[in-house]
Design an enzyme around this catalytic site. Structure first.
Site, PDB file in Angstrom:
ATOM      1  N   HIS A 170      -3.896  13.777   1.389  1.00  0.00           N
ATOM      2  CA  HIS A 170      -4.169  12.841   2.490  1.00  0.00           C
ATOM      3  C   HIS A 170      -3.013  12.844   3.493  1.00  0.00           C
ATOM      4  O   HIS A 170      -3.236  12.904   4.709  1.00  0.00           O
ATOM      5  CB  HIS A 170      -4.379  11.431   1.946  1.00  0.00           C
ATOM      6  CG  HIS A 170      -4.467  10.372   3.005  1.00  0.00           C
ATOM      7  ND1 HIS A 170      -5.523  10.290   3.894  1.00  0.00           N
ATOM      8  CD2 HIS A 170      -3.617   9.365   3.342  1.00  0.00           C
ATOM      9  CE1 HIS A 170      -5.329   9.265   4.714  1.00  0.00           C
ATOM     10  NE2 HIS A 170      -4.182   8.691   4.411  1.00  0.00           N
ATOM     11  N   LYS A 186      -5.356  -2.461  10.004  1.00  0.00           N
ATOM     12  CA  LYS A 186      -5.625  -2.522   8.569  1.00  0.00           C
ATOM     13  C   LYS A 186      -5.875  -3.935   8.053  1.00  0.00           C
ATOM     14  O   LYS A 186      -6.544  -4.099   7.027  1.00  0.00           O
ATOM     15  CB  LYS A 186      -4.398  -1.981   7.803  1.00  0.00           C
ATOM     16  CG  LYS A 186      -4.007  -0.563   8.151  1.00  0.00           C
ATOM     17  CD  LYS A 186      -4.785   0.436   7.331  1.00  0.00           C
ATOM     18  CE  LYS A 186      -4.114   1.800   7.373  1.00  0.00           C
ATOM     19  NZ  LYS A 186      -4.810   2.739   6.464  1.00  0.00           N
ATOM     20  N   GLU A 238     -10.681   3.935   3.540  1.00  0.00           N
ATOM     21  CA  GLU A 238      -9.773   4.726   2.714  1.00  0.00           C
ATOM     22  C   GLU A 238     -10.088   4.382   1.260  1.00  0.00           C
ATOM     23  O   GLU A 238      -9.981   3.232   0.846  1.00  0.00           O
ATOM     24  CB  GLU A 238      -8.305   4.436   3.059  1.00  0.00           C
ATOM     25  CG  GLU A 238      -7.955   4.888   4.473  1.00  0.00           C
ATOM     26  CD  GLU A 238      -6.461   4.881   4.776  1.00  0.00           C
ATOM     27  OE1 GLU A 238      -5.701   4.201   4.060  1.00  0.00           O
ATOM     28  OE2 GLU A 238      -6.061   5.570   5.738  1.00  0.00           O
ATOM     29  N   GLU A 240      -9.133   4.124  -2.330  1.00  0.00           N
ATOM     30  CA  GLU A 240      -7.891   4.010  -3.086  1.00  0.00           C
ATOM     31  C   GLU A 240      -8.182   3.389  -4.446  1.00  0.00           C
ATOM     32  O   GLU A 240      -9.266   2.861  -4.688  1.00  0.00           O
ATOM     33  CB  GLU A 240      -6.890   3.104  -2.341  1.00  0.00           C
ATOM     34  CG  GLU A 240      -6.647   3.482  -0.904  1.00  0.00           C
ATOM     35  CD  GLU A 240      -5.478   2.739  -0.265  1.00  0.00           C
ATOM     36  OE1 GLU A 240      -4.728   2.047  -0.993  1.00  0.00           O
ATOM     37  OE2 GLU A 240      -5.317   2.855   0.966  1.00  0.00           O
ATOM     38  N   ARG A 288      -9.028   3.335  13.341  1.00  0.00           N
ATOM     39  CA  ARG A 288      -8.148   4.438  13.727  1.00  0.00           C
ATOM     40  C   ARG A 288      -7.703   4.365  15.183  1.00  0.00           C
ATOM     41  O   ARG A 288      -6.605   4.827  15.520  1.00  0.00           O
ATOM     42  CB  ARG A 288      -8.845   5.779  13.486  1.00  0.00           C
ATOM     43  CG  ARG A 288      -9.250   6.025  12.057  1.00  0.00           C
ATOM     44  CD  ARG A 288      -8.071   6.057  11.111  1.00  0.00           C
ATOM     45  NE  ARG A 288      -8.520   6.262   9.737  1.00  0.00           N
ATOM     46  CZ  ARG A 288      -7.740   6.096   8.675  1.00  0.00           C
ATOM     47  NH1 ARG A 288      -6.479   5.706   8.815  1.00  0.00           N
ATOM     48  NH2 ARG A 288      -8.223   6.306   7.461  1.00  0.00           N
ATOM     49  N   ASP A 305       0.841  -1.191   0.000  1.00  0.00           N
ATOM     50  CA  ASP A 305       0.000   0.000   0.000  1.00  0.00           C
ATOM     51  C   ASP A 305       0.877   1.242   0.000  1.00  0.00           C
ATOM     52  O   ASP A 305       1.769   1.385   0.852  1.00  0.00           O
ATOM     53  CB  ASP A 305      -0.919  -0.016   1.224  1.00  0.00           C
ATOM     54  CG  ASP A 305      -2.155   0.837   1.009  1.00  0.00           C
ATOM     55  OD1 ASP A 305      -2.424   1.239  -0.135  1.00  0.00           O
ATOM     56  OD2 ASP A 305      -2.858   1.099   2.001  1.00  0.00           O
ATOM     57  N   THR A 315      -9.603  -5.874   3.406  1.00  0.00           N
ATOM     58  CA  THR A 315      -9.359  -4.898   2.340  1.00  0.00           C
ATOM     59  C   THR A 315     -10.245  -5.354   1.190  1.00  0.00           C
ATOM     60  O   THR A 315     -10.237  -6.538   0.848  1.00  0.00           O
ATOM     61  CB  THR A 315      -7.883  -4.916   1.897  1.00  0.00           C
ATOM     62  OG1 THR A 315      -7.052  -4.678   3.035  1.00  0.00           O
ATOM     63  CG2 THR A 315      -7.609  -3.868   0.824  1.00  0.00           C
ATOM     64  N   GLU A 341     -10.721  12.262   7.862  1.00  0.00           N
ATOM     65  CA  GLU A 341     -10.497  13.591   7.279  1.00  0.00           C
ATOM     66  C   GLU A 341     -11.809  14.339   7.089  1.00  0.00           C
ATOM     67  O   GLU A 341     -11.901  15.533   7.382  1.00  0.00           O
ATOM     68  CB  GLU A 341      -9.794  13.456   5.919  1.00  0.00           C
ATOM     69  CG  GLU A 341      -8.403  12.871   5.983  1.00  0.00           C
ATOM     70  CD  GLU A 341      -7.877  12.570   4.575  1.00  0.00           C
ATOM     71  OE1 GLU A 341      -7.720  13.505   3.778  1.00  0.00           O
ATOM     72  OE2 GLU A 341      -7.643  11.377   4.284  1.00  0.00           O
ATOM     73  N   ASP A 372      -9.446   0.403   1.781  1.00  0.00           N
ATOM     74  CA  ASP A 372      -8.495   0.012   2.826  1.00  0.00           C
ATOM     75  C   ASP A 372      -9.112   0.354   4.186  1.00  0.00           C
ATOM     76  O   ASP A 372      -8.768   1.349   4.822  1.00  0.00           O
ATOM     77  CB  ASP A 372      -7.181   0.772   2.602  1.00  0.00           C
ATOM     78  CG  ASP A 372      -6.131   0.466   3.654  1.00  0.00           C
ATOM     79  OD1 ASP A 372      -6.208  -0.603   4.286  1.00  0.00           O
ATOM     80  OD2 ASP A 372      -5.231   1.316   3.842  1.00  0.00           O
ATOM     81  N   GLN A 423      -5.034   1.777  15.329  1.00  0.00           N
ATOM     82  CA  GLN A 423      -3.869   2.331  14.639  1.00  0.00           C
ATOM     83  C   GLN A 423      -3.086   3.313  15.513  1.00  0.00           C
ATOM     84  O   GLN A 423      -1.854   3.276  15.564  1.00  0.00           O
ATOM     85  CB  GLN A 423      -4.348   3.035  13.362  1.00  0.00           C
ATOM     86  CG  GLN A 423      -3.231   3.570  12.457  1.00  0.00           C
ATOM     87  CD  GLN A 423      -3.781   4.177  11.167  1.00  0.00           C
ATOM     88  OE1 GLN A 423      -4.977   4.129  10.890  1.00  0.00           O
ATOM     89  NE2 GLN A 423      -2.899   4.761  10.367  1.00  0.00           N
TER      90      GLN A 423
END
Lengths: 441, 441
Positions: free
Chosen positions: B145, B264, B210, B212, B248, B138, B268, B384, B244, B251
């Site tokens: 970002h 993560k 996420e 992607e 949080r 990744d 996926t 975000e 993804d 993480q």
């Protein structure tokens, strides 16, 4: 499955004479598995078991059908080119095959006439990866390494606040895992010296090693179904030596914020022989977690195995320069450590990895992380042994080294030995650094 | 291979009527590949190509042997359960098969009578992963970002000094990559709130996405042999949408010093249809690197493609709660972004990944990283979009959301559209959050 049984009896003798040789890694009490073929004959890969200086060719053995029941079922898949299917079977099958092999190889075995034609000398063999490695995860289970490295990168806070709670790990690259003896080119990468305004693409000047153990996963788990810590060891087939080659200058520039990447994924070397957890059973020892450290969270606390969650595995790092090789000098041992100093156990690595539902698959590889011990001579990476490259080592040839030069070979060795038990060895994990290639631009 | 040719002609029409439907993702100019089978019939997986609302069953097509030369060679392996062998063939074969399919599906094609019996409705299909993914890497190619996330974690230094030099990437977990529609349990993990003295094992409360793109690798490279940036795109088969999923809270506690791990690797999700680089050729656009940013190092500078290294791919994130689903309300688009805002190109990801000699293999997956754009509504992760969970979104149902609740579904969509060209769509990438399971202790 990892309790003591008749296969561990130190009095066992084999009709393979070299299995009794003083100092052999492969007495009849060990019986590790590999994928092998004879060199230069165009043969296919198949499973083998080490006994003394020989290999039992499991494909040949399977053809004479010497065993029954679970041992026969396990032998059928152990004959395949890689050991994934054997790993998937689980501890009952592994134990049955181990017991059948132990009995067949003992002095006086009635199976000797069947088995002896299946023996080949190790000197004629080359090895493949024991398994197709689906995913490779590298942990960070030595608190001494974490502290030593942390001191170099963060003098004010060597050990991060999560270390004593979380078995820290990250994903590695499986495609570049190779088997000993591995030869690879010095990697190029972006390097930015502290005083430079910009990075340059150049061959690494701080090429290092990390002495680790590798853990081959047996039966996996379905996505979403964690493996409880009390069951975790039944998902572990066995251990190998592992060298996590590391380019420290590339690492220093790239690793923030997502961790090491090109600094590590150019090559990882494992030893060919997988030593089963069952073979290691006599060498289980307690974990020595300081009394004032926080206890592991319940999902990491295997209460029934607290007094035997670690393994007393002696480990050495040997360094041989091209000049030493040319003069017939063997590698020089520059560090000695032991797996018992790890802060997190194999079972804790497995339980942590899956607690979020992540699925492991047969043949997946876990690395323990660099197995540095508490003493300076027990550092398991050159960046630690040489104080970040400031204190060179002097080799018997008179040459000095901080990091690896082209032509250098590193040999990792590991073994268990204690009075009253047979020595259980891992063989060697050997790798040689070739010159960098011109960068592709 | 990625130049414009007759397959891109916007005037092309297919005898498959739905390929002309306004807004279809799969006109005859697209022709993406997937691995599929019909649901509930015990069929085997095989390759397929999307055309309108239908799938060309490539195994069935292969049996009637409609093509010759490289197109026939490519079709033979495209019929396999997964597309690794097709990916390994390289651009000449991919183009030949694409051209042959385009001609066979055009209005008036003499092959219609052969091909039409090989069509199946997409509504009857289920999809597998397009390839066996050996390794998944990744990247972190959106500077927007990286800046937005960096501001949350490091207010004093949002963008790290290496960002404009290094296409930052890290290894992900391949075993838990699944295909849309994916359903997975909310992960449990160690969570430590700032005011707590110790972490606890608990279900994630800050479950995020996420948005992607995923990149499927075609022909690989041998260990030790970097892929030059000018050749990099010939090692890329095509693109998919990729989610993804990210916990949080897990993480934040685990990610120092080696990067995200359990935050993560629980799931996926990729979209099933792989859109080839050739199909995207009309939508190439220049990279917009600010003039005062450092130029890429030579090994990352594909001078011949500077004016067309990016792709104008429009991307949306849709959110649908269980209540919305129960009331027949479709997902609500909460963010819109575009791949053209990425800071690093696909070719740069490939060249960087291999510059140290790391080997890529056919079917390997690269993620672009979260594709946030410069504007607030272009943020491609909820952390975000909601200012770190402080500013909830209000959905059409009146429900508010910061992070994902159980039963929520996220739908990613992507497409290219511009006057004078056919729309090239990616279909959808859909995933649903199931409740956490009780932790295994």
């Amino acid at each position: 499955m990892s309790m003591l049984n008749e296969t561990h009896d130190p009095a066992l003798r084999s009709w393979v004479d070299s299995a009794q040789r003083e100092g052999t890694d492969f007495p009849i009490q060990n019986l590790p598995f590999a994928s092998f073929r004879r060199r230069g004959r165009g043969e296919g890969w198949r499973g083998g078991v080490a006994i003394g200086d020989a290999i039992v060719d499991l494909a040949a053995l399977h053809r004479v059908h010497p065993f029954e029941g679970q041992a026969a079922e396990a032998l059928a898949v152990a004959a395949e080119p890689q050991l994934n299917a054997l790993m998937a079977l689980g501890p009952a099958h592994w134990s049955a095959l181990r017991l059948a092999l132990s009995r067949a190889l003992r002095t006086g075995s009635p199976l000797r006439a069947l088995v002896e034609p299946c023996l080949l000398p190790q000197s004629e063999a080359e090895y493949g990866l024991p398994a197709r490695i689906g995913d490779y995860t590298d942990f960070y289970t030595s608190i001494h390494h974490a502290t030593n490295i942390g001191r170099l990168f963060r003098p004010d806070q060597p050990l991060l606040p999560n270390y004593k709670w979380v078995p820290i790990g990250y994903h590695g690259r499986s495609s570049s895992v190779g088997v000993s003896p591995q030869r690879f080119h010095r990697p190029c990468g972006q390097i930015k010296t502290p005083d430079a305004a910009a990075p340059v693409l150049a061959p690494s000047r701080r090429l290092d090693i990390e002495l680790e153990l590798g853990v081959f996963i047996g039966p996996g788990n379905a996505l979403g179904e964690p493996i409880p810590v009390a069951e975790a060891e039944s998902h572990v087939f066995g251990l190998v030596l592992l060298n996590d080659w590391s380019a420290r200058d590339i690492q220093a520039w790239e690793y923030q914020p997502l961790g090491p990447f090109l600094a590590k994924n150019f090559a990882t070397t494992v030893s060919p022989w997988v030593v089963t957890l069952e073979a290691l059973a006599p060498y289980r020892v307690p974990f020595e977690r300081p009394a004032d450290d926080p206890p592991p969270l319940p999902y990491l606390d295997d209460a029934a195995r607290r007094d035997r969650a670690a393994f007393d595995i002696q480990l050495t790092i040997g360094w041989q320069t091209a000049q030493m090789h040319a003069h017939g000098q063997p590698e020089h041992v520059v560090a000695q450590t032991n797996y018992r100093y790890a802060y997190w156990a194999v079972a804790q690595m497995v339980a942590h990895h899956t607690v979020n539902g992540c699925n492991l698959q047969p043949g997946d590889l876990l690395g323990t992380g660099t197995l540095s011990g508490p003493e300076p001579h027990q550092a398991a990476a050159f960046i630690e042994l040489t104080a970040g490259g400031k204190q060179p080592l002097t080799l018997p040839s008179g040459e000095q080294r901080t990091f690896l030069e082209d032509g250098d070979t590193v040999v990792l060795r590991g073994w268990c030995q204690a009075p009253g038990w047979a020595r259980i060895g891992f063989g060697e994990c050997r790798g040689t650094v070739l010159p960098a290639r011109a960068p592709a631009v």
